[in-house]
Design a protein around this motif. Structure first.
Motif, PDB file in Angstrom:
ATOM      1  N   MET A   1       0.367  -1.139  -0.465  1.00 27.83           N
ATOM      2  CA  MET A   1      -0.155   0.806   0.223  1.00 27.83           C
ATOM      3  C   MET A   1       1.388   1.422   0.101  1.00 27.83           C
ATOM      4  SD  MET A   1      -3.331  -0.603  -0.056  1.00 27.83           S
ATOM      5  CE  MET A   1      -3.160  -2.490  -1.549  1.00 27.83           C
ATOM      6  N   VAL A   2       1.965   1.056   0.725  1.00 29.87           N
ATOM      7  CA  VAL A   2       2.664   2.682   1.432  1.00 29.87           C
ATOM      8  C   VAL A   2       3.282   2.552  -0.301  1.00 29.87           C
ATOM      9  CG1 VAL A   2       4.650   3.294   2.018  1.00 29.87           C
ATOM     10  CG2 VAL A   2       2.546   2.515   3.510  1.00 29.87           C
ATOM     11  N   LEU A   3       3.996   1.669  -1.233  1.00 29.87           N
ATOM     12  CA  LEU A   3       4.795   1.505  -2.097  1.00 29.87           C
ATOM     13  C   LEU A   3       3.582   2.208  -3.103  1.00 29.87           C
ATOM     14  CD1 LEU A   3       6.497  -1.571  -1.951  1.00 29.87           C
ATOM     15  CD2 LEU A   3       8.096   0.562  -1.832  1.00 29.87           C
ATOM     16  N   GLY A   4       2.261   1.413  -2.931  1.00 32.52           N
ATOM     17  CA  GLY A   4       0.917   1.922  -3.926  1.00 32.52           C
ATOM     18  C   GLY A   4       1.111   3.343  -4.287  1.00 32.52           C
ATOM     19  N   MET A   5       0.858   4.175  -2.750  1.00 31.10           N
ATOM     20  CA  MET A   5       0.726   5.577  -2.568  1.00 31.10           C
ATOM     21  C   MET A   5       2.100   6.727  -3.235  1.00 31.10           C
ATOM     22  SD  MET A   5      -1.190   5.905   0.599  1.00 31.10           S
ATOM     23  CE  MET A   5      -0.159   5.079   1.632  1.00 31.10           C
TER      24      MET A   5
END
Length: 222
Positions: A19-23
């Protein structure tokens, strides 16, 4: 701790990281455009666009995780949120996988089957997105108009199929959801600003509450 619980625990660590990498991946292009290339629409345009988008899809931030978790589990939820198109692509794939496996929704086995269905749908969708990006524009432009009109019915057909599949299990809940959605659409039409998100928000949570009362009634009578 069961094998599925161990699997879910490990998934949360990887899921949060994804999720962090996606953001970061989503925010990187506009950040580069703003701070490196110097193209900035202005804070007013940014706030206006944010409000417009939140008014349309803000309700899904609350409703989709609650409605989809019993079907796909934690791993499927992470994947569907990160890859997108959860309602019109990932959830139908998960429901079909669970139905084909013979397991029940809400069980560990059912959630695993739903996760596998979503995983396969992501690979298939990625393949067809690449193919359509290369070839589809030329094909779609040359399609007859009546075929183009039929293509616009794909999403309503998916929604209808999923709704019918769940409504068969509880006709009262299905009718209740239809009535609430219809009433809310009429109410929202009277509101001066764009508040279509209220239709989803009210329909989802009121249907969950209604289904719960029906389940409690059945348990008391049994």
């Amino acid at each position: 701790m069961t094998a599925y619980e161990k699997f879910s625990k490990s998934i949360h660590n990887f899921g949060r990281l994804s999720m962090v990498l996606g953001m970061i991946a989503v925010l990187l292009p506009p950040m580069l455009m703003t701070f490196y290339f110097g193209f900035n629409p202005g804070i007013t345009a940014i706030i206006t666009g944010a409000i417009s988008q939140i008014s349309v899809s803000g309700a899904f931030y609350f409703s989709e995780p609650i409605a989809n978790y019993p079907i796909v589990g934690a791993a499927g939820l992470y994947m569907s949120i990160l890859s997108g198109n959860s309602v019109n692509l990932k959830i139908p794939a998960a429901v079909s996988a669970i139905a084909g496996s013979g397991y029940k929704q809400g069980t560990d086995e059912g959630s695993m089957m739903g996760t596998m269905g979503i995983a396969v749908s992501i690979y298939v969708a990625t393949f067809f997105v690449i193919v359509s990006t290369i070839f589809a524009q030329t094909v779609i432009v040359n399609l007859p108009e009546n075929i183009k009109e039929v293509l616009t019915l794909i999403i309503p057909a998916l929604y209808g199929g999923i709704f019918a599949q769940f409504s068969v299990k509880s006709f009262k809940t299905g009718i209740f959801a239809l009535v609430i959605a219809f009433v809310m659409s009429k109410i929202v039409a009277l509101i001066p600003f764009n508040a279509t998100f209220l239709i989803t928000l009210v329909t989802v949570f009121s249907s969950i509450f209604f289904a719960r009362t029906q389940l409690e009634t059945i348990n008391k009578n049994s």
